[in-house]
Design a protein around this motif. Structure first.
Motif, PDB file in Angstrom:
ATOM      1  N   ARG A 286      -3.250  -2.522   3.362  1.00 10.11           N
ATOM      2  CA  ARG A 286      -3.394  -3.956   3.126  1.00 10.11           C
ATOM      3  C   ARG A 286      -2.663  -4.301   1.838  1.00 10.11           C
ATOM      4  N   LEU A 287      -1.827  -5.303   1.907  1.00 10.78           N
ATOM      5  CA  LEU A 287      -1.114  -5.703   0.693  1.00 10.78           C
ATOM      6  C   LEU A 287      -2.089  -6.401  -0.247  1.00 10.78           C
ATOM      7  N   GLU A 288      -2.169  -5.888  -1.474  1.00 13.62           N
ATOM      8  CA  GLU A 288      -3.104  -6.437  -2.447  1.00 13.62           C
ATOM      9  C   GLU A 288      -2.412  -7.389  -3.408  1.00 13.62           C
TER      10      GLU A 288
ATOM     11  N   ALA B 128      -0.553 -11.468   0.211  1.00 13.76           N
ATOM     12  CA  ALA B 128      -1.731 -10.625  -0.024  1.00 13.76           C
ATOM     13  C   ALA B 128      -2.631 -10.705   1.203  1.00 13.76           C
TER      14      ALA B 128
ATOM     15  N   LEU C 126       5.933 -10.624   1.377  1.00  8.12           N
ATOM     16  CA  LEU C 126       4.644 -10.470   2.065  1.00  8.12           C
ATOM     17  C   LEU C 126       3.589 -11.340   1.389  1.00  8.12           C
TER      18      LEU C 126
ATOM     19  N   ILE D  90       8.945  -4.766   3.082  1.00  9.50           N
ATOM     20  CA  ILE D  90       8.939  -4.132   1.762  1.00  9.50           C
ATOM     21  C   ILE D  90      10.360  -3.760   1.360  1.00  9.50           C
TER      22      ILE D  90
ATOM     23  N   LEU E 221      -0.930  -2.282  -5.506  1.00 11.73           N
ATOM     24  CA  LEU E 221       0.044  -2.860  -4.576  1.00 11.73           C
ATOM     25  C   LEU E 221      -0.505  -2.850  -3.159  1.00 11.73           C
ATOM     26  N   VAL E 222      -0.937  -1.677  -2.684  1.00 13.61           N
ATOM     27  CA  VAL E 222      -1.481  -1.557  -1.325  1.00 13.61           C
ATOM     28  C   VAL E 222      -2.689  -0.633  -1.316  1.00 13.61           C
TER      29      VAL E 222
ATOM     30  N   SER F 266       7.225  -6.613  -3.003  1.00 14.65           N
ATOM     31  CA  SER F 266       6.258  -7.230  -2.084  1.00 14.65           C
ATOM     32  C   SER F 266       6.413  -8.738  -1.934  1.00 14.65           C
TER      33      SER F 266
ATOM     34  N   ALA G 256       1.006  -9.593  -3.945  1.00 17.13           N
ATOM     35  CA  ALA G 256       2.295 -10.114  -3.512  1.00 17.13           C
ATOM     36  C   ALA G 256       3.086 -10.527  -4.744  1.00 17.13           C
TER      37      ALA G 256
END
Lengths: 741, 89, 247
Positions: C120-122, C134, C132, C225, C166-167, C129, C124
């Motif tokens: 999961r992208l935390e 968050a 993408l 990414i 980040l993820v 990132s 952005a």
């Protein structure tokens, strides 16, 4: 010193010593004797098998290089060639499973590299004794062939492949693991590797051009793998000293990675005129083979060979099997540039000699000549026509009908029998193994391990893909080595057809017992005939192979086990081929092909009821070809949601595997694919040339028409859906196939 | 080789105390399964040995300390222990 | 002119061709930089440190690689704000070099793992990132034996408060559960799969975005990414002195 004469301790017969004397016109010295003994060994000279191997069909319109080279090369169009090779590393893996398997991977990668190609994928065919006891039988645990030892071996071999393959940067994208008591004292580790390269860049494994420099690139030379000739040390020195010398080869994937990069840059820059990797018999093999294949002579000095240990004798340096080394031949004006490339990649390199037209391989150490022989006499080896006799066992096994020993099954006991079958380690889920292998590197893996019946690798910058499957069926070969070998070819071809590929070439790895036993030799010869028959019938030339004899422990030979790797071509690749898992509710389940009452050598008869006798399964070549062509067309048309071949465990196992892979059940009418057979034959027969497909209802008719066109019997047997198959919850099947070990 | 007398250094590197040690744990379970049930605190580390030219043990230790801090150990996940001795030769 | 994605090649690294391929299909240009090079090319706009086994991962993953001239050049460029992404072994190198916090310990199950995971992208908006949002869940493969992200609790707290994560590993629906061995297979603390430095220009992650850039290979979720980094490279200001970060 007492005991047999030196040449016999080295494994040379009196006749062979006499032949060496004739060649040299004098007695060989110790170093030369060691060199002849390794080059004339079974492993290097194929002396028992060569008279038979000529019968294998190796020609074909697409074959660029066939057997006898470092690797076979097949033309796939667009100026590209697939480079492929298979090899065994059975004995080293039993002694030290991690290093044995690791160095097996390293060795075969260098074979691909020697042709000028970057190795882009490897595959393993592994065989062990039982990791768990058979139902109702006691576990011979604690024993050297017990389940604990087998589990240790499996874990060691898998870690070795993972540890080496991942680090060297070559993905392990497929293979097979088989368990049978016959391998308990002698596991089989067969490794296959593949490269793709422009055909214009093929390298030659010859040392041509007198005056050209010979470079040894890569790791330093130690006493690895000289166990066989270490008697020489004790002959001249204190007894017992050799015991300290390890004969286990240790792999260093980092050295190999640097070697690969250095060699590829040397090849790409046109700095080499020839190259040969160092494998079995080390420097002796590399120098004699390249000299014999090139200008005919070579002068070598051992003074510049980088040594890892002090006090190494010439015979040790010449026969060492230290890993991660390569011999390259370079024109004098390119030597500096070549050394520069090696330095760039931190791959050590030294000049160890030069090519001559003398017709002699001369090796010197500290100004003294330690070897002066015609190189072809080493490289060509010796060849024997060993006596053969049909084993009585085969007649005895063939005369017993397995049906007489097996229970008749009513519908009520089917779920129990199937569930028990699925606990066989041969049907277990190998995800735990595949996960340990990098199977994605180079971004080619379209179908990876476990997702289909064959691995599929796209060929970048083209619309093509290659498919690879690796199969062997030892238990069929116990009953009938000829048909068993043919069935291995048939299964591997069917597996690549299942992912939509047309089989174009095969390699074989022949794992057999002691060739000095006439029965083993007969089995070998019969297996060669079986391979020939199958390869001719299915039009796949054999482009390379390997023979491993002496797979025996305490006088017991393994079942004859030819392992066959088949390369197929998909052109064009239009998407990800259908995998093996049921996926679409309401899809029609078909069984393609005809089922006969083939329980001889079947997994069910053996695992559930301990019965192994009768005939190996039926093959009908016309039906086999039609079925393969049908599968290719099904995949090409994108008609199926899943395609899975029927092999070990019959239709019952295939249905269960489709259900487990897709986490989806199916409503199947029992034995609808073989209404005239008994329940047990229908479910568990292992007749060749069959598959299970699931097809969206909308295209079911097209698939039926396609089957009719190809003349393939197609039986609609059920519908995908629900959470059970053959009366067994998919979750129970999932549990049964998950190894608890 | 160095003209100063050599000292033999043994550096033992272990997972940092309190950190999860999956390898040690796996061995602990294997031992227990084989009947050694009263085993505790199994840890797997690595040993680096080398000879270094130094006049005194303290000088050798200081040198090894510096090596550990710079490259041999990662303080986030590893502890180390240095033993100084004489070379075998 | 900027826009080049520099790919440092340290002996033993093996994902360099994959990274170059992914950069190309993401519309960027790349160049391999040999480990002995002391400076990055002047046109470098970003650095992608590929995965593999630099120096065989001997001693510790990344421990020897961090002392190579090219990594020292990357460190200088990073200090000047150059976008840097280290993947897998590249992440390990950045941690060892002190450019990123924490360390990557042995997987909790001990074994090497090559499999798809969800992350999961935390955070952005970083160079790696910005394409993408968050909360986006991506299916990307991991391929490592030492990927268990580890750091002292106070460091982990700081990473959270400073948006340096980040993820995170998660289930397909985006749920994060660090204790779940299925969704967090290497046992990373707080399920952290990737982090950045405080200013966000240096990022590292264990999953391989370059392996998930084409549907034919099973997933294209990693492509944003790679595209983020390529775009960051192209929009980075030209370095003030020739030889970004060079001396």
């Amino acid at each position: 010193m007492s005991g047999p004469p030196l040449h016999r301790q080295l494994g040379l017969t009196d006749d062979e010593l006499e032949r060496i004397r004739e060649i040299l016109g004098r007695d060989p010295n110790r170093t030369e004797l060691a060199m002849y003994s390794v080059m004339w060994s079974e492993h290097c000279s194929y002396k028992s098998s060569r008279v038979h191997l000529g019968r294998l069909p190796s020609a074909g319109p697409q074959v660029v290089l066939g057997p006898g080279e470092n690797a076979g090369v097949v033309d796939i169009g667009d100026g590209l060639g697939v480079v492929v090779r298979i090899e065994s590393h059975n004995h080293p893996s039993f002694v030290e499973p991690y290093q044995g398997a690791a160095t097996g991977v390293g060795g075969i990668l260098r074979d691909i590299l020697t042709m000028g190609a970057r190795p882009i994928a490897s595959f393993d065919s592994l065989r062990f004794g039982l990791p768990v006891a058979q139902p109702g039988r006691s576990d011979p645990d604690g024993d050297d062939t017990g389940t604990a030892k087998q589990r240790w071996l499996v874990h060691g071999v898998v870690s070795g492949i993972s540890g080496y393959g991942n680090a060297v940067g070559v993905p392990t994208v497929g293979g097979e693991v088989v368990f049978d008591p016959t391998y308990a004292g002698n596991p089989l580790v067969n490794v296959m590797a593949l490269g793709v390269m422009p055909l214009a860049h093929l390298q030659r494994a010859t040392a041509s051009g007198p005056g050209n420099a010979v470079l040894l690139v890569g790791a330093s030379t130690g006493r690895d793998g000289i166990g066989g000739v270490s008697v020489l040390a004790s002959a001249g020195f204190d007894e017992g000293e050799d015991e300290k010398r390890p004969s286990v080869q240790v792999g260093d994937p980092f050295e190999e990675k640097k070697l690969i990069e250095a060699c590829l840059e040397l090849f790409r820059s046109g700095l080499t005129v020839g190259a040969q990797d160092l494998g079995g018999a080390g420097l002796t093999c590399a120098t004699s083979e390249t000299a014999a294949g090139g200008a005919g002579g070579m002068d070598v000095t051992l003074d510049t060979v980088e040594l890892r240990e002090p006090g190494m004798e010439p015979f040790e340096i010449l026969t060492s099997e230290s890993q991660e080394r390569m011999l390259v031949v370079v024109e004098p004006e390119n030597v500096e540039a070549a050394l520069g490339v090696c330095a760039k990649w931190e791959a050590p390199a030294t000049i160890i000699g030069h090519v001559t037209g003398s017709g002699r391989l001369r090796v010197g150490r500290s100004g003294e000549t330690v070897c002066d022989v015609p190189p072809e006499s080493l490289a060509e080896g010796v060849s024997y026509e060993r006596p053969m006799s049909r084993p009585d066992r085969i007649t005895a096994l063939a005369s017993r009908d397995p049906h007489a020993l097996l229970p008749r099954l009513g519908p009520g006991v089917v779920p129990g029998e199937v569930l028990r079958l699925m606990t066989s380690p041969n049907l277990s889920d190998a995800t735990w193994i595949h996960r340990q292998y990098d199977h994605q590197l180079f971004l080619n893996t379209v179908v990876g391990p476990g997702r289909g019946d064959a691995a599929v690798l796209r060929v970048k910058d083209t619309r093509k893909a290659v498919a690879v499957a690796l199969d062997g069926v030892g238990r069929y070969c116990r009953l009938d080595p000829h048909r068993g070998a043919a069935l291995a070819v048939a299964e591997a071809c069917r597996n690549v057809a299942c992912v939509g590929a047309v089989p174009i070439a095969a390699v074989d790895c022949m794992n057999f017992g002691n060739p000095e036993k006439p029965e083993v030799m007969w089995e070998f010869s019969a297996a060669v005939d079986g391979l020939r028959e199958a390869c001719e019938e299915l039009a796949v030339p054999i482009v390379g192979g390997n023979v491993s004899f002496y797979n025996e422990t305490s006088g017991l030979d393994i079942d004859p086990t030819p392992v066959v790797g088949v390369v197929g071509l998909i052109d064009p690749l239009d998407g990800i081929p259908a995998g093996i898992g049921f996926d679409g509710y309401g899809d029609v389940v078909f069984v393609a092909g005809t089922t006969y009452d083939d329980l001889g050598g079947s997994e069910w008869a053996w695992w559930n009821h301990d019965v192994v006798c009768g005939s190996a399964p039926t093959i009908d070549w016309t039906a086999e070809r039609a079925h393969n062509a049908f599968l290719v067309d099904v995949q090409k048309g994108g008609l199926a949601r899943s395609v899975h071949d029927v092999s070990v465990g019959g239709v019952a196992a295939a249905l269960c595997e489709c259900a487990v892979a897709g986490s989806t059940g199916a409503e199947v009418e029992l034995a609808a694919w073989a209404p005239d057979l008994t329940m047990e034959d229908a479910l568990f027969s292992e007749t060749s040339g069959r598959s299970v497909l699931s097809v969206p209802p909308g295209v079911a008719e097209s698939v039926e028409r396609l089957a009719e066109t190809h003349g393939v019997p197609l039986h609609a047997v059920g519908v995908v859906g629900g959470d059970s198959v053959l009366g067994i919850p998919v979750s129970d099947l999932q549990e049964a196939v998950t190894p608890a070990w | 080789m160095a003209t100063t007398p050599a000292k033999r250094i043994t550096v033992t590197i272990r997972p940092k105390a309190g950190l999860r040690d999956p390898e040690g744990n796996a061995i602990l379970h294997a031992l227990a399964a084989l009947g050694w049930e009263d085993v505790e605190n199994v840890h797997v580390g690595k040993t680096v040995t080398f000879d270094v030219g130094a006049d005194t043990d303290d000088a050798a230790r200081a040198e090894a300390e510096a090596m550990c801090r710079k490259i041999l150990a990662n303080p986030v996940i590893e502890d180390y222990e240095i033993v100084v001795g004489d070379t075998g030769s | 002119m900027t826009g080049l994605v520099a790919i440092p090649i340290i002996p033993g690294v093996n994902c360099e061709h994959d990274v170059a391929h992914a950069v190309r299909i993401a519309g960027g240009r790349s160049a391999f930089i040999h480990h002995t090079d002391r400076a990055l090319p002047a046109e470098t706009g970003a650095v992608y440190i590929p995965g593999g086994f630099a120096y065989g991962d001997y001693l510790r993953a990344g421990a020897i690689a961090r002392f190579t001239p090219v990594v020292e050049a990357v460190a200088r460029a990073a200090a000047d704000g150059m976008p840097v992404l280290g993947v897998c072994n590249g992440f390990q190198v950045l941690c060892e070099a002190g450019l990123l916090p924490g360390a990557l310990a042995r997987n909790v199950g001990v074994r090497f793992l090559c499999q798809d995971v969800h992350v999961r992208l935390e955070t952005a908006g970083t160079p790696a990132s910005h394409r993408l949002k968050a909360g986006n869940v991506l299916r990307i493969p991991i391929n490592h034996g030492e990927g268990c992200f580890t750091a002292p609790a106070e460091v982990l707290d700081l990473l959270e408060t400073r948006n340096q994560i980040l993820v995170r590993y998660c289930a397909a629906d985006g749920t994060v559960d660090p204790a779940d061995p299925v969704s967090n297979p290497n046992g990373s603390l707080r399920a952290i799969a990737g982090v950045t430095n405080p200013s966000g220009n240096v990022a590292g992650m264990m999953p391989h975005p370059e392996r998930a850039c084409e549907a034919i290979l099973g997933s294209a979720d990693g492509r944003p990414i790679v595209e983020s980094l390529v775009h960051a490279a192209q929009s980075a200001p030209a370095p003030q002195s020739a030889g970004a970060g060079g001396r």
